[in-house]
Design an enzyme around this catalytic site. Sequence first.
Site, mmCIF file in Angstrom:
data_model
loop_
_atom_site.group_PDB
_atom_site.id
_atom_site.type_symbol
_atom_site.label_atom_id
_atom_site.label_comp_id
_atom_site.label_asym_id
_atom_site.label_seq_id
_atom_site.Cartn_x
_atom_site.Cartn_y
_atom_site.Cartn_z
ATOM 1 N N GLY A 9 0.831 -1.201 0.000
ATOM 2 C CA GLY A 9 0.000 0.000 0.000
ATOM 3 C C GLY A 9 0.868 1.255 0.000
ATOM 4 O O GLY A 9 2.096 1.172 0.072
ATOM 5 N N LEU A 11 1.309 3.772 2.234
ATOM 6 C CA LEU A 11 2.115 3.983 3.441
ATOM 7 C C LEU A 11 3.060 2.803 3.681
ATOM 8 O O LEU A 11 4.240 2.998 4.002
ATOM 9 C CB LEU A 11 1.192 4.172 4.656
ATOM 10 C CG LEU A 11 1.898 4.297 5.998
ATOM 11 C CD1 LEU A 11 2.797 5.533 6.041
ATOM 12 C CD2 LEU A 11 0.882 4.341 7.142
ATOM 13 N N ASP A 34 -3.901 -12.827 4.645
ATOM 14 C CA ASP A 34 -5.156 -12.081 4.762
ATOM 15 C C ASP A 34 -5.476 -11.769 6.230
ATOM 16 O O ASP A 34 -5.681 -12.684 7.031
ATOM 17 C CB ASP A 34 -6.270 -12.948 4.135
ATOM 18 C CG ASP A 34 -7.608 -12.253 4.118
ATOM 19 O OD1 ASP A 34 -7.740 -11.142 4.692
ATOM 20 O OD2 ASP A 34 -8.545 -12.832 3.535
ATOM 21 N N ILE A 35 -5.532 -10.470 6.556
ATOM 22 C CA ILE A 35 -5.754 -10.095 7.966
ATOM 23 C C ILE A 35 -7.161 -10.466 8.453
ATOM 24 O O ILE A 35 -7.429 -10.423 9.649
ATOM 25 C CB ILE A 35 -5.479 -8.590 8.232
ATOM 26 C CG1 ILE A 35 -6.409 -7.678 7.414
ATOM 27 C CG2 ILE A 35 -4.014 -8.256 7.977
ATOM 28 C CD1 ILE A 35 -6.352 -6.208 7.827
ATOM 29 N N ALA A 58 -5.480 -1.947 5.015
ATOM 30 C CA ALA A 58 -6.821 -1.434 5.288
ATOM 31 C C ALA A 58 -7.645 -1.450 4.008
ATOM 32 O O ALA A 58 -7.114 -1.629 2.913
ATOM 33 C CB ALA A 58 -6.739 0.008 5.816
ATOM 34 N N TYR A 59 -8.933 -1.249 4.194
ATOM 35 C CA TYR A 59 -9.844 -0.964 3.080
ATOM 36 C C TYR A 59 -9.930 0.562 3.046
ATOM 37 O O TYR A 59 -10.405 1.180 4.005
ATOM 38 C CB TYR A 59 -11.209 -1.581 3.360
ATOM 39 C CG TYR A 59 -12.249 -1.319 2.294
ATOM 40 C CD1 TYR A 59 -12.633 -2.338 1.420
ATOM 41 C CD2 TYR A 59 -12.844 -0.069 2.149
ATOM 42 C CE1 TYR A 59 -13.592 -2.107 0.429
ATOM 43 C CE2 TYR A 59 -13.787 0.170 1.165
ATOM 44 C CZ TYR A 59 -14.163 -0.853 0.322
ATOM 45 O OH TYR A 59 -15.098 -0.624 -0.654
ATOM 46 N N TYR A 123 -16.654 4.158 5.866
ATOM 47 C CA TYR A 123 -15.207 3.997 6.058
ATOM 48 C C TYR A 123 -14.816 4.423 7.480
ATOM 49 O O TYR A 123 -14.137 3.687 8.207
ATOM 50 C CB TYR A 123 -14.463 4.821 5.002
ATOM 51 C CG TYR A 123 -12.982 4.980 5.257
ATOM 52 C CD1 TYR A 123 -12.096 3.922 5.071
ATOM 53 C CD2 TYR A 123 -12.451 6.217 5.671
ATOM 54 C CE1 TYR A 123 -10.733 4.080 5.300
ATOM 55 C CE2 TYR A 123 -11.097 6.376 5.896
ATOM 56 C CZ TYR A 123 -10.244 5.308 5.721
ATOM 57 O OH TYR A 123 -8.891 5.469 5.949
ATOM 58 N N LYS A 127 -13.328 2.070 10.501
ATOM 59 C CA LYS A 127 -12.015 2.336 11.103
ATOM 60 C C LYS A 127 -12.165 2.566 12.615
ATOM 61 O O LYS A 127 -11.308 2.134 13.394
ATOM 62 C CB LYS A 127 -11.361 3.562 10.446
ATOM 63 C CG LYS A 127 -10.953 3.370 8.995
ATOM 64 C CD LYS A 127 -9.783 2.409 8.797
ATOM 65 C CE LYS A 127 -8.480 2.908 9.335
ATOM 66 N NZ LYS A 127 -7.360 1.974 9.033
ATOM 67 N N TRP A 148 -5.353 12.737 4.954
ATOM 68 C CA TRP A 148 -4.994 13.245 3.626
ATOM 69 C C TRP A 148 -3.591 12.779 3.209
ATOM 70 O O TRP A 148 -2.719 13.592 2.872
ATOM 71 C CB TRP A 148 -5.068 14.767 3.611
ATOM 72 C CG TRP A 148 -6.427 15.343 3.853
ATOM 73 C CD1 TRP A 148 -7.539 14.722 4.318
ATOM 74 C CD2 TRP A 148 -6.820 16.715 3.640
ATOM 75 N NE1 TRP A 148 -8.586 15.597 4.406
ATOM 76 C CE2 TRP A 148 -8.170 16.830 4.003
ATOM 77 C CE3 TRP A 148 -6.157 17.851 3.188
ATOM 78 C CZ2 TRP A 148 -8.880 18.031 3.924
ATOM 79 C CZ3 TRP A 148 -6.851 19.042 3.120
ATOM 80 C CH2 TRP A 148 -8.194 19.131 3.474
HETATM 81 N N1 LIG Z 1 -4.998 7.342 2.172
HETATM 82 C C1 LIG Z 1 -5.363 8.296 3.032
HETATM 83 O O1 LIG Z 1 -5.615 9.448 2.658
HETATM 84 C C2 LIG Z 1 -5.468 7.976 4.497
HETATM 85 C C3 LIG Z 1 -5.846 8.994 5.381
HETATM 86 C C4 LIG Z 1 -5.905 8.715 6.747
HETATM 87 C C5 LIG Z 1 -5.608 7.442 7.214
HETATM 88 N N2 LIG Z 1 -5.279 6.458 6.328
HETATM 89 C C6 LIG Z 1 -4.981 5.118 6.850
HETATM 90 O O2 LIG Z 1 -3.600 4.878 6.604
HETATM 91 C C7 LIG Z 1 -3.389 3.461 6.397
HETATM 92 C C8 LIG Z 1 -2.614 3.258 5.117
HETATM 93 O O3 LIG Z 1 -3.387 3.798 4.038
HETATM 94 P P1 LIG Z 1 -2.904 3.677 2.525
HETATM 95 O O4 LIG Z 1 -3.506 4.807 1.804
HETATM 96 O O5 LIG Z 1 -1.443 3.409 2.490
HETATM 97 O O6 LIG Z 1 -3.696 2.341 2.101
HETATM 98 P P2 LIG Z 1 -3.595 1.526 0.737
HETATM 99 O O7 LIG Z 1 -2.653 2.172 -0.207
HETATM 100 O O8 LIG Z 1 -4.989 1.248 0.296
HETATM 101 O O9 LIG Z 1 -2.896 0.172 1.219
HETATM 102 C C9 LIG Z 1 -3.565 -0.774 1.993
HETATM 103 C C10 LIG Z 1 -2.954 -2.123 1.663
HETATM 104 O O10 LIG Z 1 -3.644 -3.133 2.439
HETATM 105 C C11 LIG Z 1 -3.904 -4.237 1.578
HETATM 106 N N3 LIG Z 1 -5.013 -5.041 2.081
HETATM 107 C C12 LIG Z 1 -6.343 -4.839 1.868
HETATM 108 N N4 LIG Z 1 -7.048 -5.843 2.418
HETATM 109 C C13 LIG Z 1 -6.165 -6.680 3.014
HETATM 110 C C14 LIG Z 1 -6.298 -7.907 3.734
HETATM 111 N N5 LIG Z 1 -7.495 -8.459 3.975
HETATM 112 N N6 LIG Z 1 -5.168 -8.507 4.197
HETATM 113 C C15 LIG Z 1 -3.950 -7.963 3.960
HETATM 114 N N7 LIG Z 1 -3.763 -6.807 3.271
HETATM 115 C C16 LIG Z 1 -4.861 -6.184 2.803
HETATM 116 C C17 LIG Z 1 -4.220 -3.560 0.268
HETATM 117 O O11 LIG Z 1 -4.208 -4.469 -0.815
HETATM 118 P P3 LIG Z 1 -5.192 -4.177 -2.085
HETATM 119 O O12 LIG Z 1 -4.826 -2.816 -2.581
HETATM 120 O O13 LIG Z 1 -4.853 -5.283 -3.017
HETATM 121 O O14 LIG Z 1 -6.589 -4.220 -1.547
HETATM 122 C C18 LIG Z 1 -3.117 -2.524 0.193
HETATM 123 O O15 LIG Z 1 -1.911 -3.056 -0.328
HETATM 124 C C19 LIG Z 1 -4.779 2.833 6.436
HETATM 125 O O16 LIG Z 1 -5.025 2.333 7.711
HETATM 126 C C20 LIG Z 1 -5.717 3.996 6.169
HETATM 127 O O17 LIG Z 1 -6.992 3.781 6.726
HETATM 128 C C21 LIG Z 1 -5.191 6.703 4.981
#
Ligand SMILES: NC(=O)c1ccc[n+]([C@@H]2O[C@H](COP(=O)([O-])OP(=O)(O)OC[C@H]3O[C@@H](n4cnc5c(N)ncnc54)[C@H](OP(=O)(O)O)[C@@H]3O)[C@@H](O)[C@H]2O)c1
Length: 289
Positions: A9, A11, A34-35, A58-59, A123, A127, A148
């Site tokens: 992902g 991060l 798979d978590i 995460a989703y 969402y 969370k 963000w």
């Molecule tokens: N993006 C934002 O703006 C934002 C803002 C605030 C907080 N956050 C939080 O920051 C964290 C990181 O976000 P991010 O944007 O880096 O997320 P991301 O790019 O969507 O990465 C999440 C990763 O988790 C994987 N994943 C999904 N379902 C899974 C499962 N069942 N088992 C194992 N892995 C799984 C995804 O795979 P697939 O892609 O194949 O599904 C993806 O590689 C998350 O907790 C998110 O809620 C994000």
Amino acid sequence: MIWLIGNRGMLGMEVETLLNRQKRDHIATDVEVDITNIEQLKEFVSNKPISWIINCAAYTSVDKAEDEPELAFKINADGPLNIAQIAVKKNARLIHISTDYVFDGTKEGAYLETDLPNPINIYGKSKFKGEKNIAETIKTYFIIRSAWLYGKNGANFVRTMLNLFREKTEVKIVADQWSSPTYASDLAEAVIRIIDIDPVTFGLYHFTNEGRTNWYQFATEIYNFAKIEGLIDRYVRVLPIETGQYQTKAKRPVNSYLSKEKISRDFNLNLIPWKESLARFISTSRHGL
Ligand SMILES: NC(=O)c1ccc[n+]([C@@H]2O[C@H](COP(=O)([O-])OP(=O)(O)OC[C@H]3O[C@@H](n4cnc5c(N)ncnc54)[C@H](OP(=O)(O)O)[C@@H]3O)[C@@H](O)[C@H]2O)c1
């Protein structure tokens, strides 16, 4: 040994880059472990001396979650519960990432860790349930709420804006939703800092880059820095609009500005202003943008 979950992902990739650069003893997984499947998690960790777990999986599709609430809750609420149970079994510390979208946005000032969440979309609800599941299961946890996020990998606002600036002559951006951008690399550094300090001040923390802004101002700065770096060579009108003029499936909080006082005090962290990090990101990633 550190177990990084979600290493493909946005991060997770930044965290893994740091772990590799610093030659830290770690293992990293994504969807192949798979978590949401506790048996798979148990099997994976058996015979591995895991002392820290970093969960970046995460989703994260905020609008899509409105149509897939069961899947969002499975990954964002059941997943963290499973991980927390594994952490207890392994006697490991857990760092989990959450979101500013646990808040409803009605507060005037900065949200503190002590403010009560009241998520207004699926969402955010999923969370928040994940946070509660962790807090009820394990004592040695750090939940870091961020906002963000953008970075080199994956879809994010900076990348979307750059694509729009290359295609359109006019781009309209919402100017009445307030928070702070976060460069994923800065958040990754903060995560590693927690591991280094190995504190006992477990609990909830907020982390973003410093400074409050809205999506329109954020977009304007992306445009300005991209021009300076030569990523855009044309004039684009960037115009502010109100939330009501841009329909999305999921509601967003009007204000989700997070106070970072607690994390900067407890971990002696120097928070970087968001414009500074954005400029650094655009200039160092310019070939991939
Ligand atoms: N993006 C934002 O703006 C934002 C803002 C605030 C907080 N956050 C939080 O920051 C964290 C990181 O976000 P991010 O944007 O880096 O997320 P991301 O790019 O969507 O990465 C999440 C990763 O988790 C994987 N994943 C999904 N379902 C899974 C499962 N069942 N088992 C194992 N892995 C799984 C995804 O795979 P697939 O892609 O194949 O599904 C993806 O590689 C998350 O907790 C998110 O809620 C994000």
